[in-house]
Design a protein around this motif. Sequence first.
Motif, PDB file in Angstrom:
ATOM      1  N   GLY A  22       0.792  -1.227   0.000  1.00 42.38           N
ATOM      2  CA  GLY A  22       0.000   0.000   0.000  1.00 42.38           C
ATOM      3  C   GLY A  22       0.821   1.271   0.000  1.00 42.38           C
ATOM      4  O   GLY A  22       0.262   2.371  -0.111  1.00 42.38           O
ATOM      5  N   LEU A  23       2.131   1.164   0.114  1.00 43.67           N
ATOM      6  CA  LEU A  23       3.006   2.330   0.089  1.00 43.67           C
ATOM      7  C   LEU A  23       3.553   2.541  -1.324  1.00 43.67           C
ATOM      8  O   LEU A  23       3.507   1.628  -2.162  1.00 43.67           O
ATOM      9  CB  LEU A  23       4.156   2.144   1.082  1.00 43.67           C
ATOM     10  N   PRO A  24       4.077   3.725  -1.627  1.00 40.18           N
ATOM     11  CA  PRO A  24       4.614   3.985  -2.972  1.00 40.18           C
ATOM     12  C   PRO A  24       5.969   3.301  -3.175  1.00 40.18           C
ATOM     13  O   PRO A  24       7.030   3.914  -3.051  1.00 40.18           O
ATOM     14  CB  PRO A  24       4.732   5.513  -3.005  1.00 40.18           C
ATOM     15  N   VAL A  25       5.914   2.034  -3.495  1.00 39.42           N
ATOM     16  CA  VAL A  25       7.111   1.188  -3.600  1.00 39.42           C
ATOM     17  C   VAL A  25       7.416   0.885  -5.056  1.00 39.42           C
ATOM     18  O   VAL A  25       6.516   0.666  -5.869  1.00 39.42           O
ATOM     19  CB  VAL A  25       6.893  -0.133  -2.827  1.00 39.42           C
ATOM     20  N   VAL A  26       8.694   0.865  -5.386  1.00 40.55           N
ATOM     21  CA  VAL A  26       9.179   0.304  -6.647  1.00 40.55           C
ATOM     22  C   VAL A  26      10.201  -0.766  -6.290  1.00 40.55           C
ATOM     23  O   VAL A  26      11.141  -0.508  -5.529  1.00 40.55           O
ATOM     24  CB  VAL A  26       9.830   1.369  -7.551  1.00 40.55           C
ATOM     25  N   VAL A  27      10.001  -1.970  -6.802  1.00 41.83           N
ATOM     26  CA  VAL A  27      10.923  -3.070  -6.560  1.00 41.83           C
ATOM     27  C   VAL A  27      11.980  -3.091  -7.663  1.00 41.83           C
ATOM     28  O   VAL A  27      11.653  -3.027  -8.851  1.00 41.83           O
ATOM     29  CB  VAL A  27      10.181  -4.419  -6.518  1.00 41.83           C
ATOM     30  N   ASP A 121      11.154   7.562 -12.918  1.00 42.20           N
ATOM     31  CA  ASP A 121      11.349   8.580 -11.883  1.00 42.20           C
ATOM     32  C   ASP A 121      10.906   7.992 -10.545  1.00 42.20           C
ATOM     33  O   ASP A 121       9.742   7.629 -10.372  1.00 42.20           O
ATOM     34  CB  ASP A 121      10.520   9.822 -12.222  1.00 42.20           C
ATOM     35  N   ILE A 122      11.833   7.889  -9.601  1.00 52.12           N
ATOM     36  CA  ILE A 122      11.497   7.269  -8.309  1.00 52.12           C
ATOM     37  C   ILE A 122      11.574   8.266  -7.151  1.00 52.12           C
ATOM     38  O   ILE A 122      11.584   7.855  -5.989  1.00 52.12           O
ATOM     39  CB  ILE A 122      12.401   6.048  -8.019  1.00 52.12           C
ATOM     40  N   LYS A 123      11.606   9.534  -7.452  1.00 51.66           N
ATOM     41  CA  LYS A 123      11.579  10.531  -6.382  1.00 51.66           C
ATOM     42  C   LYS A 123      10.290  10.381  -5.579  1.00 51.66           C
ATOM     43  O   LYS A 123       9.203  10.261  -6.138  1.00 51.66           O
ATOM     44  CB  LYS A 123      11.661  11.945  -6.960  1.00 51.66           C
ATOM     45  N   GLY A 124      10.414  10.357  -4.255  1.00 54.52           N
ATOM     46  CA  GLY A 124       9.251  10.203  -3.392  1.00 54.52           C
ATOM     47  C   GLY A 124       8.796   8.776  -3.211  1.00 54.52           C
ATOM     48  O   GLY A 124       7.844   8.514  -2.474  1.00 54.52           O
ATOM     49  N   ASN A 125       9.456   7.827  -3.865  1.00 53.93           N
ATOM     50  CA  ASN A 125       9.112   6.415  -3.748  1.00 53.93           C
ATOM     51  C   ASN A 125      10.073   5.695  -2.805  1.00 53.93           C
ATOM     52  O   ASN A 125      11.163   6.184  -2.506  1.00 53.93           O
ATOM     53  CB  ASN A 125       9.158   5.739  -5.116  1.00 53.93           C
ATOM     54  N   ARG A 148      20.693   5.728  -5.228  1.00 53.36           N
ATOM     55  CA  ARG A 148      20.683   6.904  -4.360  1.00 53.36           C
ATOM     56  C   ARG A 148      20.738   8.184  -5.194  1.00 53.36           C
ATOM     57  O   ARG A 148      20.130   9.206  -4.832  1.00 53.36           O
ATOM     58  CB  ARG A 148      21.863   6.838  -3.400  1.00 53.36           C
ATOM     59  N   LEU A 149      21.414   8.144  -6.337  1.00 49.50           N
ATOM     60  CA  LEU A 149      21.524   9.310  -7.213  1.00 49.50           C
ATOM     61  C   LEU A 149      20.190   9.670  -7.864  1.00 49.50           C
ATOM     62  O   LEU A 149      20.040  10.761  -8.403  1.00 49.50           O
ATOM     63  CB  LEU A 149      22.569   9.050  -8.298  1.00 49.50           C
ATOM     64  N   ARG A 150      19.232   8.736  -7.809  1.00 44.73           N
ATOM     65  CA  ARG A 150      17.906   8.985  -8.389  1.00 44.73           C
ATOM     66  C   ARG A 150      16.909   9.479  -7.341  1.00 44.73           C
ATOM     67  O   ARG A 150      15.739   9.657  -7.619  1.00 44.73           O
ATOM     68  CB  ARG A 150      17.410   7.724  -9.090  1.00 44.73           C
ATOM     69  N   HIS A 151      17.378   9.708  -6.136  1.00 44.95           N
ATOM     70  CA  HIS A 151      16.648  10.392  -5.058  1.00 44.95           C
ATOM     71  C   HIS A 151      15.317   9.748  -4.656  1.00 44.95           C
ATOM     72  O   HIS A 151      14.284  10.418  -4.572  1.00 44.95           O
ATOM     73  CB  HIS A 151      16.404  11.862  -5.446  1.00 44.95           C
ATOM     74  N   PRO A 152      15.336   8.438  -4.359  1.00 39.95           N
ATOM     75  CA  PRO A 152      14.126   7.853  -3.766  1.00 39.95           C
ATOM     76  C   PRO A 152      13.946   8.380  -2.350  1.00 39.95           C
ATOM     77  O   PRO A 152      14.893   8.893  -1.736  1.00 39.95           O
ATOM     78  CB  PRO A 152      14.430   6.350  -3.755  1.00 39.95           C
ATOM     79  N   ASP A 153      12.728   8.243  -1.829  1.00 38.69           N
ATOM     80  CA  ASP A 153      12.476   8.675  -0.449  1.00 38.69           C
ATOM     81  C   ASP A 153      13.239   7.794   0.542  1.00 38.69           C
ATOM     82  O   ASP A 153      13.799   8.284   1.524  1.00 38.69           O
ATOM     83  CB  ASP A 153      10.970   8.614  -0.165  1.00 38.69           C
ATOM     84  N   ARG A 154      13.258   6.476   0.284  1.00 41.61           N
ATOM     85  CA  ARG A 154      13.975   5.530   1.131  1.00 41.61           C
ATOM     86  C   ARG A 154      14.527   4.412   0.252  1.00 41.61           C
ATOM     87  O   ARG A 154      13.978   4.127  -0.819  1.00 41.61           O
ATOM     88  CB  ARG A 154      13.051   4.906   2.187  1.00 41.61           C
ATOM     89  N   ILE A 155      15.579   3.765   0.732  1.00 39.93           N
ATOM     90  CA  ILE A 155      16.117   2.576   0.073  1.00 39.93           C
ATOM     91  C   ILE A 155      16.102   1.419   1.060  1.00 39.93           C
ATOM     92  O   ILE A 155      16.579   1.538   2.190  1.00 39.93           O
ATOM     93  CB  ILE A 155      17.545   2.800  -0.452  1.00 39.93           C
ATOM     94  N   VAL A 156      15.511   0.313   0.611  1.00 37.20           N
ATOM     95  CA  VAL A 156      15.406  -0.908   1.411  1.00 37.20           C
ATOM     96  C   VAL A 156      16.096  -2.026   0.640  1.00 37.20           C
ATOM     97  O   VAL A 156      15.911  -2.157  -0.571  1.00 37.20           O
ATOM     98  CB  VAL A 156      13.930  -1.287   1.662  1.00 37.20           C
TER      99      VAL A 156
END
Length: 222
Positions: A22-27, A121-125, A148-156
């Motif tokens: 349910g969160l804005p995730v990209v795998v 574009d993964i900003k905010g994801n 990290r250079l593509r500025h996601p909100d978090r990295i898991v």
Amino acid sequence: MPFLNRSEAGRRLAEALRDYAGLPVVVFALPRGGLPVALEVAKVLRVPLELALVRKVGLPFYPELAMGAVIDGKTPAVIRNEGVIATNGISEDDFLACCERELEEIKRRRHLYLGDRPDKDIKGNIAIIIDDGLATGATMRAAIKGLRLRHPDRIVVAVPVSAVDVLDVVRREVDDIVCLETPAGFQAVGLHYRDFPQLTDQDVLDALTEAKAIAGGDHGER
């Protein structure tokens, strides 16, 4: 033998990642081996599946031993294993030549797997990076650095199995990490799977086709 195969490992990993539903995730999968694992996670979370096109940089005379890793991008991100480089007397020119060779393979794979599709574009994801396991951690750390250079909100980072010491290193570079197994005496990822075949380009293309159907439209779009 904790895992039957990569798909079964992916289903178990997906259960451990349920909090991200349910969160804005990209795998992001590290191909080729991480793709069957990541596909199962994308199915359960119903999120886009992307590729992190990263390659291990092996020793010239022993390619299986990583002296670093590289991921493509406008400025390719490189991770160096200085201990391996120094111990084996690898010159800077030799290291860079090996990096260039792997970047050429990445270019080939990008063209075959993705064509001319631009990076999502993964900003905010939340970017969840998945592989079938961590042995040296070099390719995963390169993927982290590149994404990290593509500025996601978090990295898991999420993997079925890892060496304990490698997991501790990777943990310091991400916002969260999920690992199902950290066996004592870890030697190689494949030893923790009953069925661990080498995957082909066609396996990757088939998985991307399945992921596109799950997304319900253009691959990688929500």
